[in-house]
Scaffold this motif. Structure first.
Motif, PDB file in Angstrom:
ATOM      1  N   ASP A 162      -9.343  -3.487  -4.298  1.00  0.00           N
ATOM      2  CA  ASP A 162      -9.278  -4.575  -5.286  1.00  0.00           C
ATOM      3  C   ASP A 162      -7.880  -5.164  -5.461  1.00  0.00           C
ATOM      4  O   ASP A 162      -7.714  -6.130  -6.198  1.00  0.00           O
ATOM      5  CB  ASP A 162      -9.776  -4.075  -6.655  1.00  0.00           C
ATOM      6  N   ASP A 163      -6.894  -4.601  -4.802  1.00  0.00           N
ATOM      7  CA  ASP A 163      -5.521  -5.091  -4.955  1.00  0.00           C
ATOM      8  C   ASP A 163      -5.395  -6.508  -4.409  1.00  0.00           C
ATOM      9  O   ASP A 163      -6.024  -6.858  -3.404  1.00  0.00           O
ATOM     10  CB  ASP A 163      -4.552  -4.170  -4.197  1.00  0.00           C
ATOM     11  N   GLU A 164      -4.568  -7.313  -5.061  1.00  0.00           N
ATOM     12  CA  GLU A 164      -4.377  -8.708  -4.634  1.00  0.00           C
ATOM     13  C   GLU A 164      -3.829  -8.793  -3.218  1.00  0.00           C
ATOM     14  O   GLU A 164      -4.227  -9.660  -2.442  1.00  0.00           O
ATOM     15  CB  GLU A 164      -3.472  -9.464  -5.611  1.00  0.00           C
ATOM     16  N   HIS A 165      -2.919  -7.898  -2.878  1.00  0.00           N
ATOM     17  CA  HIS A 165      -2.351  -7.935  -1.523  1.00  0.00           C
ATOM     18  C   HIS A 165      -3.412  -7.630  -0.481  1.00  0.00           C
ATOM     19  O   HIS A 165      -3.387  -8.198   0.609  1.00  0.00           O
ATOM     20  CB  HIS A 165      -1.143  -6.999  -1.391  1.00  0.00           C
TER      21      HIS A 165
ATOM     22  N   CYS B 247       0.829  -1.214   0.000  1.00  0.00           N
ATOM     23  CA  CYS B 247       0.000   0.000   0.000  1.00  0.00           C
ATOM     24  C   CYS B 247       0.857   1.254   0.000  1.00  0.00           C
ATOM     25  O   CYS B 247       0.478   2.278  -0.581  1.00  0.00           O
ATOM     26  CB  CYS B 247      -0.937   0.007   1.204  1.00  0.00           C
ATOM     27  N   LEU B 248       2.008   1.190   0.639  1.00  0.00           N
ATOM     28  CA  LEU B 248       2.909   2.338   0.661  1.00  0.00           C
ATOM     29  C   LEU B 248       3.484   2.642  -0.725  1.00  0.00           C
ATOM     30  O   LEU B 248       3.978   3.746  -0.961  1.00  0.00           O
ATOM     31  CB  LEU B 248       4.054   2.100   1.659  1.00  0.00           C
ATOM     32  N   GLN B 249       3.403   1.676  -1.633  1.00  0.00           N
ATOM     33  CA  GLN B 249       3.903   1.863  -3.000  1.00  0.00           C
ATOM     34  C   GLN B 249       2.819   2.386  -3.949  1.00  0.00           C
ATOM     35  O   GLN B 249       3.103   2.680  -5.107  1.00  0.00           O
ATOM     36  CB  GLN B 249       4.453   0.534  -3.540  1.00  0.00           C
ATOM     37  N   GLU B 250       1.587   2.482  -3.455  1.00  0.00           N
ATOM     38  CA  GLU B 250       0.473   2.949  -4.293  1.00  0.00           C
ATOM     39  C   GLU B 250       0.673   4.425  -4.667  1.00  0.00           C
ATOM     40  O   GLU B 250       1.286   5.191  -3.922  1.00  0.00           O
ATOM     41  CB  GLU B 250      -0.855   2.796  -3.552  1.00  0.00           C
ATOM     42  N   GLU B 251       0.136   4.810  -5.838  1.00  0.00           N
ATOM     43  CA  GLU B 251       0.240   6.197  -6.274  1.00  0.00           C
ATOM     44  C   GLU B 251      -0.421   7.142  -5.276  1.00  0.00           C
ATOM     45  O   GLU B 251       0.132   8.172  -4.929  1.00  0.00           O
ATOM     46  CB  GLU B 251      -0.403   6.370  -7.652  1.00  0.00           C
ATOM     47  N   ASN B 252      -1.619   6.787  -4.844  1.00  0.00           N
ATOM     48  CA  ASN B 252      -2.343   7.623  -3.894  1.00  0.00           C
ATOM     49  C   ASN B 252      -2.254   6.980  -2.505  1.00  0.00           C
ATOM     50  O   ASN B 252      -3.196   6.348  -2.046  1.00  0.00           O
ATOM     51  CB  ASN B 252      -3.798   7.792  -4.337  1.00  0.00           C
ATOM     52  N   VAL B 253      -1.130   7.141  -1.856  1.00  0.00           N
ATOM     53  CA  VAL B 253      -0.882   6.537  -0.553  1.00  0.00           C
ATOM     54  C   VAL B 253      -1.901   7.024   0.473  1.00  0.00           C
ATOM     55  O   VAL B 253      -2.357   6.249   1.320  1.00  0.00           O
ATOM     56  CB  VAL B 253       0.561   6.819  -0.070  1.00  0.00           C
TER      57      VAL B 253
END
Length: 112
Positions: A87-90, A28-34
């Motif tokens: 919706d992310d797999e993680h 999640c920390l790597q997401e564009e919109n953290v």
């Protein structure tokens, strides 16, 4: 012997959940919109800590493990609910691990 086997299985489930939570928070920390993932990250970090502590208390057969299992289940439920919004797999993997851990915490606390 059965009690020790159940304890060992519960410890594994807790550590699996903690690992899934740590992986989810890191992803999640790597997401564009953290900022959009802030609640998910916070809950994952809390859940990882609770699950780790629950595993440790269970492994040592602590007199406080039953009460902690109940609290751990609540934290796992909150984390699963938040991760299920994404919706992310993680996040999906984390929600699944959290639900499994919450169920096992409740089962174990009822039998402790």
């Amino acid at each position: 012997m059965e009690n020790m086997t159940q304890h060992a299985e519960h410890v594994d489930i807790c550590f699996d959940c903690a690992e899934a939570c740590e992986r989810c928070a890191t992803a999640c920390l790597q997401e564009e919109n953290v900022q959009m993932m802030a609640d998910c990250i916070r809950l994952c970090r809390d859940c990882a800590d609770f699950c780790t502590m629950c595993a440790r208390l269970t492994a040592r057969d602590s007199q406080f493990m039953k009460q902690f299992m109940v609290l751990c289940a609540d934290v796992c439920d909150a984390c699963a609910d938040e991760c299920s919004k994404h919706d992310d797999e993680h996040c999906k993997a984390c929600a699944e691990a959290c639900r499994r851990c919450a169920d096992d915490c409740r089962r174990m606390s009822a039998n402790a």
